[in-house]
Structures are given as structure tokens and as C-alpha cells.
Design a protein around this motif. Structure first.
Motif, PDB file in Angstrom:
ATOM      1  N   GLY A 183       0.804  -1.215   0.000  1.00 32.98           N
ATOM      2  CA  GLY A 183       0.000   0.000   0.000  1.00 32.98           C
ATOM      3  C   GLY A 183       0.838   1.266   0.000  1.00 32.98           C
ATOM      4  N   ASP A 184       2.149   1.136  -0.141  1.00 34.75           N
ATOM      5  CA  ASP A 184       3.027   2.310  -0.204  1.00 34.75           C
ATOM      6  C   ASP A 184       2.822   3.054  -1.508  1.00 34.75           C
ATOM      7  OD1 ASP A 184       4.135   1.679   2.219  1.00 34.75           O
ATOM      8  OD2 ASP A 184       5.889   0.669   1.351  1.00 34.75           O
ATOM      9  N   ASP A 185       3.228   4.307  -1.496  1.00 35.35           N
ATOM     10  CA  ASP A 185       3.178   5.107  -2.710  1.00 35.35           C
ATOM     11  C   ASP A 185       4.569   5.108  -3.335  1.00 35.35           C
ATOM     12  OD1 ASP A 185       2.419   6.814  -4.718  1.00 35.35           O
ATOM     13  OD2 ASP A 185       2.601   8.626  -3.496  1.00 35.35           O
ATOM     14  N   ALA A 186       4.717   4.461  -4.468  1.00 38.74           N
ATOM     15  CA  ALA A 186       6.022   4.341  -5.120  1.00 38.74           C
ATOM     16  C   ALA A 186       6.164   5.286  -6.296  1.00 38.74           C
ATOM     17  CB  ALA A 186       6.227   2.907  -5.583  1.00 38.74           C
ATOM     18  N   ALA A 187       5.344   6.330  -6.352  1.00 42.03           N
ATOM     19  CA  ALA A 187       5.371   7.234  -7.506  1.00 42.03           C
ATOM     20  C   ALA A 187       6.692   7.982  -7.608  1.00 42.03           C
ATOM     21  CB  ALA A 187       4.214   8.221  -7.421  1.00 42.03           C
ATOM     22  N   GLY A 188       7.249   8.405  -6.486  1.00 42.02           N
ATOM     23  CA  GLY A 188       8.515   9.145  -6.517  1.00 42.02           C
ATOM     24  C   GLY A 188       9.669   8.328  -7.063  1.00 42.02           C
ATOM     25  N   PRO A 189       9.952   7.165  -6.466  1.00 45.20           N
ATOM     26  CA  PRO A 189      11.055   6.354  -7.002  1.00 45.20           C
ATOM     27  C   PRO A 189      10.820   5.882  -8.436  1.00 45.20           C
ATOM     28  CG  PRO A 189      10.485   5.622  -4.797  1.00 45.20           C
ATOM     29  CD  PRO A 189       9.462   6.626  -5.203  1.00 45.20           C
ATOM     30  N   ILE A 190       9.566   5.600  -8.771  1.00 50.54           N
ATOM     31  CA  ILE A 190       9.276   5.175 -10.142  1.00 50.54           C
ATOM     32  C   ILE A 190       9.517   6.313 -11.121  1.00 50.54           C
ATOM     33  CG2 ILE A 190       7.405   4.468 -11.700  1.00 50.54           C
ATOM     34  CD1 ILE A 190       6.405   2.640  -9.464  1.00 50.54           C
ATOM     35  N   SER A 191       9.137   7.533 -10.755  1.00 47.65           N
ATOM     36  CA  SER A 191       9.377   8.668 -11.664  1.00 47.65           C
ATOM     37  C   SER A 191      10.871   8.938 -11.814  1.00 47.65           C
ATOM     38  CB  SER A 191       8.644   9.914 -11.176  1.00 47.65           C
ATOM     39  OG  SER A 191       9.165  10.333  -9.940  1.00 47.65           O
ATOM     40  N   LEU A 192      11.637   8.764 -10.737  1.00 47.82           N
ATOM     41  CA  LEU A 192      13.093   8.897 -10.856  1.00 47.82           C
ATOM     42  C   LEU A 192      13.668   7.817 -11.779  1.00 47.82           C
ATOM     43  CD1 LEU A 192      14.159   9.742  -7.204  1.00 47.82           C
ATOM     44  CD2 LEU A 192      14.243  11.235  -9.191  1.00 47.82           C
ATOM     45  N   GLY A 193      13.133   6.604 -11.675  1.00 46.77           N
ATOM     46  CA  GLY A 193      13.565   5.533 -12.568  1.00 46.77           C
ATOM     47  C   GLY A 193      13.243   5.833 -14.020  1.00 46.77           C
ATOM     48  N   LEU A 194      12.066   6.411 -14.260  1.00 49.10           N
ATOM     49  CA  LEU A 194      11.702   6.771 -15.631  1.00 49.10           C
ATOM     50  C   LEU A 194      12.609   7.874 -16.177  1.00 49.10           C
ATOM     51  CD1 LEU A 194       7.812   6.614 -15.386  1.00 49.10           C
ATOM     52  CD2 LEU A 194       9.354   4.976 -16.479  1.00 49.10           C
ATOM     53  N   MET A 195      13.016   8.809 -15.308  1.00 49.95           N
ATOM     54  CA  MET A 195      13.978   9.833 -15.743  1.00 49.95           C
ATOM     55  C   MET A 195      15.332   9.203 -16.062  1.00 49.95           C
ATOM     56  SD  MET A 195      13.272  13.196 -13.472  1.00 49.95           S
ATOM     57  CE  MET A 195      12.347  12.639 -12.054  1.00 49.95           C
ATOM     58  N   GLY A 196      15.722   8.200 -15.274  1.00 52.32           N
ATOM     59  CA  GLY A 196      16.959   7.475 -15.554  1.00 52.32           C
ATOM     60  C   GLY A 196      16.879   6.734 -16.876  1.00 52.32           C
ATOM     61  N   ILE A 197      15.716   6.175 -17.167  1.00 54.75           N
ATOM     62  CA  ILE A 197      15.526   5.493 -18.454  1.00 54.75           C
ATOM     63  C   ILE A 197      15.647   6.485 -19.602  1.00 54.75           C
ATOM     64  CG2 ILE A 197      13.768   4.374 -19.897  1.00 54.75           C
ATOM     65  CD1 ILE A 197      12.908   2.823 -17.424  1.00 54.75           C
ATOM     66  N   LEU A 198      15.069   7.660 -19.439  1.00 58.45           N
ATOM     67  CA  LEU A 198      15.159   8.686 -20.484  1.00 58.45           C
ATOM     68  C   LEU A 198      16.608   9.097 -20.716  1.00 58.45           C
ATOM     69  CD1 LEU A 198      13.764  10.684 -22.429  1.00 58.45           C
ATOM     70  CD2 LEU A 198      13.678  12.289 -20.506  1.00 58.45           C
ATOM     71  N   ALA A 199      17.343   9.364 -19.638  1.00 57.01           N
ATOM     72  CA  ALA A 199      18.738   9.782 -19.777  1.00 57.01           C
ATOM     73  C   ALA A 199      19.587   8.678 -20.407  1.00 57.01           C
ATOM     74  CB  ALA A 199      19.295  10.161 -18.405  1.00 57.01           C
TER      75      ALA A 199
END
Length: 156
Positions: free
Chosen positions: A115-131
Motif C-alpha cells: 500500500g506504499d506510494d512508489a510514484a517518486g522512485p518510479i518517476s526517478l527511474g523513468l527519468m533514468g531510463i530517459l537519460a
């Protein structure tokens, strides 16, 4: 000291500082901090595996960048060695993408169960994927003319 030697020396220093900051300081510090905050929490092990895998492949890529800068410094920029370094950098970038995707999937599955909110780490991961995708595209763009140059170059 000529301009090319100075610029490659500066880039080598930047590569070394990035390697020290990310792989020697940041990752062990984050692992230590998480171990102190959550003693006995084994659900973080998959994330640590992803982090260490990412760090190892990132270190290999930085080493190849360092070698590529050395080839440029010695006027071997258009050589088979440079092409090999670019190939290894591209493979490392795909490995980094794999580890980031693996961590995102794990965070998403863990968030469903806890039930945790993983939006922050997931968005950082998506930025890493973009870079990483941008770096992969740049390496591929550099690799194509170098490969065609080496194919047209007469063998000695």
C-alpha cells in the motif's frame, strides 16, 4: 598543454569524479542508511541487487569512456579500439536500462502489496531510463560513421 590534451584531461577528471561519487560514495551510503532504518527488512534485497548491478555496469561504462578519451588523446579516435569501446558502452547502457526496469517493476509490485506510494522512485527511474536512452542514441549515432569509416579504410 594544448587544447585537446587539456579538454580530454578535464573530461577524464569528470569521469573519475562521477565514478567516485556514484559508485564509491552514493550506493554504499544509501545501503547503509536503509539497513539502519529498517533492520531485518529483507524486502529491500531485490532493490540492492538492482542498485549494485546498475553500479557495476555504470562503472564498466565509465571505464570504457575513460579508455575512449585516451584513444582520442593519442589520435586513435578512428580505430577499431574506439569502436569496441563504443560497443561496450552501448551494451552497458542496455544493462543499466534492464536494472532500472527491474527495480521499477519490483517497486510497483511491492507497492501493490504494502500500500506504499512508489510514484517518486518510479518517476526517478523513468527519468533514468530517459537519460540512458539518450546516451544510447548518441553512442549509436557515433558508432555508425565510425564503422563506415573503418570499412572504407584500406587495410594496412
Amino acid at each position: 598543454m594544448n587544447v585537446k590534451l587539456g579538454s580530454t584531461f578535464f573530461l577524464k577528471a569528470v569521469v573519475c569524479l562521477i565514478g567516485i561519487a556514484v559508485c564509491i560514495y552514493w550506493l554504499p551510503e544509501a545501503a547503509r542508511r536503509d539497513a539502519i532504518v529498517r533492520p531485518g527488512d529483507y524486502s529491500l534485497y531485490p532493490l540492492l541487487v538492482c542498485a549494485y548491478g546498475l553500479c557495476i555496469t555504470f562503472s564498466v561504462a565509465l571505464y570504457q569512456v575513460f579508455k575512449l578519451l585516451t584513444y582520442i588523446e593519442k589520435n586513435n579516435a578512428f580505430s577499431e579500439l574506439s569502436l569496441q569501446s563504443l560497443k561496450v558502452i552501448k551494451k552497458c547502457a542496455f544493462s543499466v536500462l534492464f536494472f532500472i526496469l527491474l527495480a521499477i517493476v519490483y517497486l510497483r509490485v511491492r507497492a501493490q502489496f504494502t500500500g506504499d506510494d512508489a510514484a517518486g522512485p518510479i518517476s526517478l527511474g523513468l527519468m533514468g531510463i530517459l537519460a540512458t536512452s539518450i546516451i544510447t542514441a548518441i553512442v549509436d549515432t557515433l558508432q555508425k560513421p565510425l564503422r563506415s569509416f573503418l570499412e572504407l579504410k584500406p587495410q594496412e
